[in-house]
Design a protein around this motif. Structure first.
Motif, PDB file in Angstrom:
ATOM      1  N   SER B  20       2.985   0.954   7.817  1.00  0.00           N
ATOM      2  CA  SER B  20       3.982   2.018   7.740  1.00  0.00           C
ATOM      3  C   SER B  20       5.252   1.520   7.047  1.00  0.00           C
ATOM      4  CB  SER B  20       4.317   2.537   9.133  1.00  0.00           C
ATOM      5  OG  SER B  20       5.022   1.537   9.845  1.00  0.00           O
ATOM      6  N   ARG B  21       5.376   0.202   6.882  1.00  0.00           N
ATOM      7  CA  ARG B  21       6.551  -0.335   6.198  1.00  0.00           C
ATOM      8  C   ARG B  21       6.357  -0.253   4.687  1.00  0.00           C
ATOM      9  NH1 ARG B  21       8.559   0.118  10.150  1.00  0.00           N
ATOM     10  NH2 ARG B  21       8.637  -1.248  11.955  1.00  0.00           N
ATOM     11  N   SER B  22       7.484  -0.297   3.978  1.00  0.00           N
ATOM     12  CA  SER B  22       7.433  -0.175   2.514  1.00  0.00           C
ATOM     13  C   SER B  22       6.423  -1.145   1.895  1.00  0.00           C
ATOM     14  CB  SER B  22       8.822  -0.433   1.938  1.00  0.00           C
ATOM     15  OG  SER B  22       9.382  -1.616   2.500  1.00  0.00           O
ATOM     16  N   ILE B  23       6.497  -2.435   2.283  1.00  0.00           N
ATOM     17  CA  ILE B  23       5.618  -3.412   1.635  1.00  0.00           C
ATOM     18  C   ILE B  23       4.173  -3.160   2.038  1.00  0.00           C
ATOM     19  CG2 ILE B  23       5.124  -5.883   1.316  1.00  0.00           C
ATOM     20  CD1 ILE B  23       8.025  -6.474   1.728  1.00  0.00           C
ATOM     21  N   GLY B  24       3.951  -2.735   3.291  1.00  0.00           N
ATOM     22  CA  GLY B  24       2.595  -2.429   3.744  1.00  0.00           C
ATOM     23  C   GLY B  24       1.973  -1.316   2.917  1.00  0.00           C
ATOM     24  N   LYS B  25       2.779  -0.277   2.646  1.00  0.00           N
ATOM     25  CA  LYS B  25       2.274   0.853   1.852  1.00  0.00           C
ATOM     26  C   LYS B  25       1.979   0.414   0.429  1.00  0.00           C
ATOM     27  CE  LYS B  25       5.513   3.628   3.890  1.00  0.00           C
ATOM     28  NZ  LYS B  25       6.371   4.771   4.121  1.00  0.00           N
ATOM     29  N   LYS B  26       2.854  -0.430  -0.103  1.00  0.00           N
ATOM     30  CA  LYS B  26       2.617  -0.945  -1.455  1.00  0.00           C
ATOM     31  C   LYS B  26       1.328  -1.764  -1.513  1.00  0.00           C
ATOM     32  CE  LYS B  26       6.144  -3.183  -3.145  1.00  0.00           C
ATOM     33  NZ  LYS B  26       5.886  -3.038  -4.586  1.00  0.00           N
ATOM     34  N   LEU B  27       1.076  -2.500  -0.438  1.00  0.00           N
ATOM     35  CA  LEU B  27      -0.152  -3.299  -0.398  1.00  0.00           C
ATOM     36  C   LEU B  27      -1.392  -2.405  -0.434  1.00  0.00           C
ATOM     37  CD1 LEU B  27       0.901  -6.021   2.203  1.00  0.00           C
ATOM     38  CD2 LEU B  27       0.293  -6.425  -0.183  1.00  0.00           C
ATOM     39  N   VAL B  28      -1.313  -1.260   0.263  1.00  0.00           N
ATOM     40  CA  VAL B  28      -2.456  -0.337   0.245  1.00  0.00           C
ATOM     41  C   VAL B  28      -2.712   0.145  -1.187  1.00  0.00           C
ATOM     42  CG1 VAL B  28      -3.326   1.897   1.035  1.00  0.00           C
ATOM     43  CG2 VAL B  28      -2.095   0.414   2.626  1.00  0.00           C
ATOM     44  N   VAL B  29      -1.629   0.520  -1.875  1.00  0.00           N
ATOM     45  CA  VAL B  29      -1.785   1.000  -3.255  1.00  0.00           C
ATOM     46  C   VAL B  29      -2.371  -0.108  -4.137  1.00  0.00           C
ATOM     47  CG1 VAL B  29      -0.590   1.964  -5.263  1.00  0.00           C
ATOM     48  CG2 VAL B  29       0.095   2.647  -2.968  1.00  0.00           C
ATOM     49  N   ALA B  30      -1.897  -1.345  -3.926  1.00  0.00           N
ATOM     50  CA  ALA B  30      -2.370  -2.459  -4.762  1.00  0.00           C
ATOM     51  C   ALA B  30      -3.848  -2.769  -4.487  1.00  0.00           C
ATOM     52  CB  ALA B  30      -1.515  -3.696  -4.510  1.00  0.00           C
ATOM     53  N   VAL B  31      -4.217  -2.851  -3.210  1.00  0.00           N
ATOM     54  CA  VAL B  31      -5.596  -3.221  -2.882  1.00  0.00           C
ATOM     55  C   VAL B  31      -6.568  -2.120  -3.321  1.00  0.00           C
ATOM     56  CG1 VAL B  31      -7.193  -3.696  -0.986  1.00  0.00           C
ATOM     57  CG2 VAL B  31      -4.953  -4.789  -1.018  1.00  0.00           C
ATOM     58  N   THR B  32      -6.220  -0.864  -3.063  1.00  0.00           N
ATOM     59  CA  THR B  32      -7.101   0.220  -3.515  1.00  0.00           C
ATOM     60  C   THR B  32      -7.136   0.239  -5.045  1.00  0.00           C
ATOM     61  OG1 THR B  32      -5.245   1.754  -3.301  1.00  0.00           O
ATOM     62  CG2 THR B  32      -6.833   1.714  -1.484  1.00  0.00           C
ATOM     63  N   GLY B  33      -6.016  -0.129  -5.657  1.00  0.00           N
ATOM     64  CA  GLY B  33      -5.975  -0.209  -7.122  1.00  0.00           C
ATOM     65  C   GLY B  33      -6.954  -1.247  -7.647  1.00  0.00           C
ATOM     66  N   VAL B  34      -7.046  -2.383  -6.962  1.00  0.00           N
ATOM     67  CA  VAL B  34      -7.993  -3.420  -7.380  1.00  0.00           C
ATOM     68  C   VAL B  34      -9.422  -2.859  -7.325  1.00  0.00           C
ATOM     69  CG1 VAL B  34      -8.962  -5.681  -6.810  1.00  0.00           C
ATOM     70  CG2 VAL B  34      -6.502  -5.317  -6.640  1.00  0.00           C
ATOM     71  N   VAL B  35      -9.740  -2.139  -6.235  1.00  0.00           N
ATOM     72  CA  VAL B  35     -11.083  -1.563  -6.088  1.00  0.00           C
ATOM     73  C   VAL B  35     -11.345  -0.554  -7.204  1.00  0.00           C
ATOM     74  CG1 VAL B  35     -12.595  -0.213  -4.574  1.00  0.00           C
ATOM     75  CG2 VAL B  35     -11.032  -1.913  -3.587  1.00  0.00           C
TER      76      VAL B  35
END
Lengths: 257, 242
Positions: B20-35
């Motif tokens: 729910s934190r800013s960096i956590g949300k960014k991580l979701v976008v990055a990891v799904t982006g890798v997939v």
């Protein structure tokens, strides 16, 4: 000597809507600093019985982090690695029009004219920008071994003067360069490492709660930072944040990392 | 004093807090982006078999269809990844807009690339294109006549379907423009995902920027080769198909 047209943001107080007001700066010497140029304009305004333009400033030697003006859309103006007080009028041409605005961010409400309230940055520091135990006085040289590279990185991060230009420049009004400089500074040193997980969590939470935006890697912050702090510290902060994944699901107060 | 809180404050949390934190949300976008990057790369390599010939691409398509339930599992996984990517990206964007309610009278950009500043729009365009593309070639709802195409082995004739589809210059050009949009999106996102995942430092940075451009370039060329070849008659319809 040159003459300039200024378009300055004037706002009576935090409630006022504010607007751009035009001023003419006459007989400006190229050797003046930007703030000295504003001093001249203000002296003239005072003589005319008008309210001078209010702006933050303190040391005027580029180290205190008080001055905070967005000049033609760029925080601290067009020169790289300088604060407004160290920006000299020789970087402008006779007849130039210059927009002067306060930092713009929800977390930095405008108090008056060019002055914004930057206490949101203090709250982030209060959340974790310190070491909880007394680390004693200045130790003897090399009694606490720190790798040269780490010491250099920590020093680069510690150069942050907390002016908030990174927030003002970021198109998302994100404070991540500021927070990453603090997180990075401590994470690189043995005194700071002990609390690194709790620190990054607490500081990121305080940053989010203050209403700053999220970094989308524009790197505008790095371009305007008067101390030229690198966005690689943001990557370091992201790594620090990822480290905390080791502690997912641990109960409050369970203790021990 | 509250500020002593670093030692007292809750630092244990559920994964919900982490994301729910800013960096956590960014991580979701990055990891799904890798997939998603993995998907578009694999999809391109698979599609390029059209240049080997009708039999190769049709056999590949039949193999994918033959996966049965597994295919639907993969599709569900990709759909979930895409939804997470878009959902978190939109959430971040809305927060970012809210973080600066009053804009500057005089705006300036020092070094942010145009691709970095248009991510949300290029992303949404690609999403809309993906929906069209599925209806066009995967579910063939827009061209039910594609369903009856068969090769001499009785397999669905994907080869002829692709060439028939791309013989239409409007469709080909549209696909090429959308592939440029995808490449443009990736030219920022490939280096951005390394930064967000913390895999960046002063030594890597220049290389990552070049890598991003290279990945974007390879995908653009690989994908557009197919409609371009169909338009230029390099890929020809087999005898008997109209």
């Amino acid at each position: 000597m040159m003459n300039l047209k200024l378009k300055v943001w004037r706002q009576k107080n935090a409630q006022d809507k504010g607007k751009i007001v035009d001023y003419n700066a006459k007989n400006v010497s190229p050797d003046m600093s930007f703030l000295e140029m504003l001093d001249i304009v203000n002296e003239e305004l005072i003589l005319k019985g008008q309210e001078p333009i209010v702006f933050d400033h303190d040391c005027r030697e580029g180290i205190c982090g008080m001055c905070s003006q967005t000049i033609n859309g760029i925080p601290h103006g067009p020169e790289r690695g300088t604060t407004v007080c160290q920006l000299h009028m020789r970087h402008f041409k006779d007849g130039d029009t210059i927009f002067i605005e306060p930092w713009r961010a929800r977390a930095f409400p405008v108090m008056k004219d060019l002055i914004v309230d930057r206490s949101a940055l203090d709250k982030i520091i209060q959340a974790g920008g310190f070491v909880s135990v007394d680390t004693g006085g200045c130790p003897d040289a090399n009694s606490l071994p720190i790798a040269k590279d780490d010491a250099e990185d920590a020093m680069d991060a510690a150069a942050c003067i907390g002016c908030g230009a990174c927030v003002a420049a970021c198109k998302n009004a994100s404070a991540m360069l500021f927070v990453s400089a603090k997180v990075g500074h401590f994470a690189k040193l043995p005194q700071g490492k002990i609390e690194r997980e709790r620190r990054v969590q607490a500081m990121v939470k305080a940053m989010d709660d203050a209403g700053f935006g999220n970094c989308t890697n524009y790197y505008e912050c790095e371009a305007v930072c008067p101390k030229e702090i690198s966005v690689r510290f943001i990557a370091l902060m992201n790594r620090e944040y990822l480290r905390t994944i080791n502690h997912l699901g641990r109960k409050k107060g369970a203790g021990g990392f | 004093m509250e500020s002593v809180g670093i030692a007292k404050k809750t630092w244990a949390f559920l994964p919900v807090g982490f994301f729910s934190r800013s960096i956590g949300k960014k991580l979701v976008v990055a990891v799904t982006g890798v997939v998603l990057l993995g998907f578009v790369t694999g999809h391109m390599v698979g599609n390029l078999q059209v240049f080997i010939g009708q039999e190769a691409i049709n056999r590949y398509a039949a193999f994918l269809q033959g996966l049965g339930e597994l295919l639907w599992l993969i599709r569900a996984f990709m759909a979930a990844t895409l939804i997470l990517h878009v959902w978190f990206a939109i959430q971040l964007k809305l927060e970012n807009w809210a973080a600066r309610p009053k804009r500057y009278e005089h705006n300036a950009t020092v070094q942010a690339t145009l691709s970095s500043r248009t991510m949300i729009w290029t992303g949404l365009l690609i999403g809309a294109f993906a929906a069209y593309h599925l209806l066009h070639f995967t579910f063939m709802s827009l061209h039910p006549e594609y369903k009856t195409l068969e090769d001499h082995l009785g397999q669905h004739d994907v080869y002829s379907m692709v060439i028939l589809g791309f013989k239409n210059p409007a469709i080909s050009i549209f696909y090429i423009i959308m592939m440029f949009t995808l490449a443009y999106h990736l030219s920022h996102s490939v280096q951005s995902m390394f930064q967000t995942l913390g895999l960046n430092n002063d030594q890597y940075d220049g290389g990552l920027r070049r890598l991003a451009l290279a990945v974007a370039g390879i995908l653009f060329v690989g994908y557009t080769a197919i409609p371009a070849a169909a338009l230029l008659d390099i890929l020809k319809l087999p005898a008997g198909v109209k």
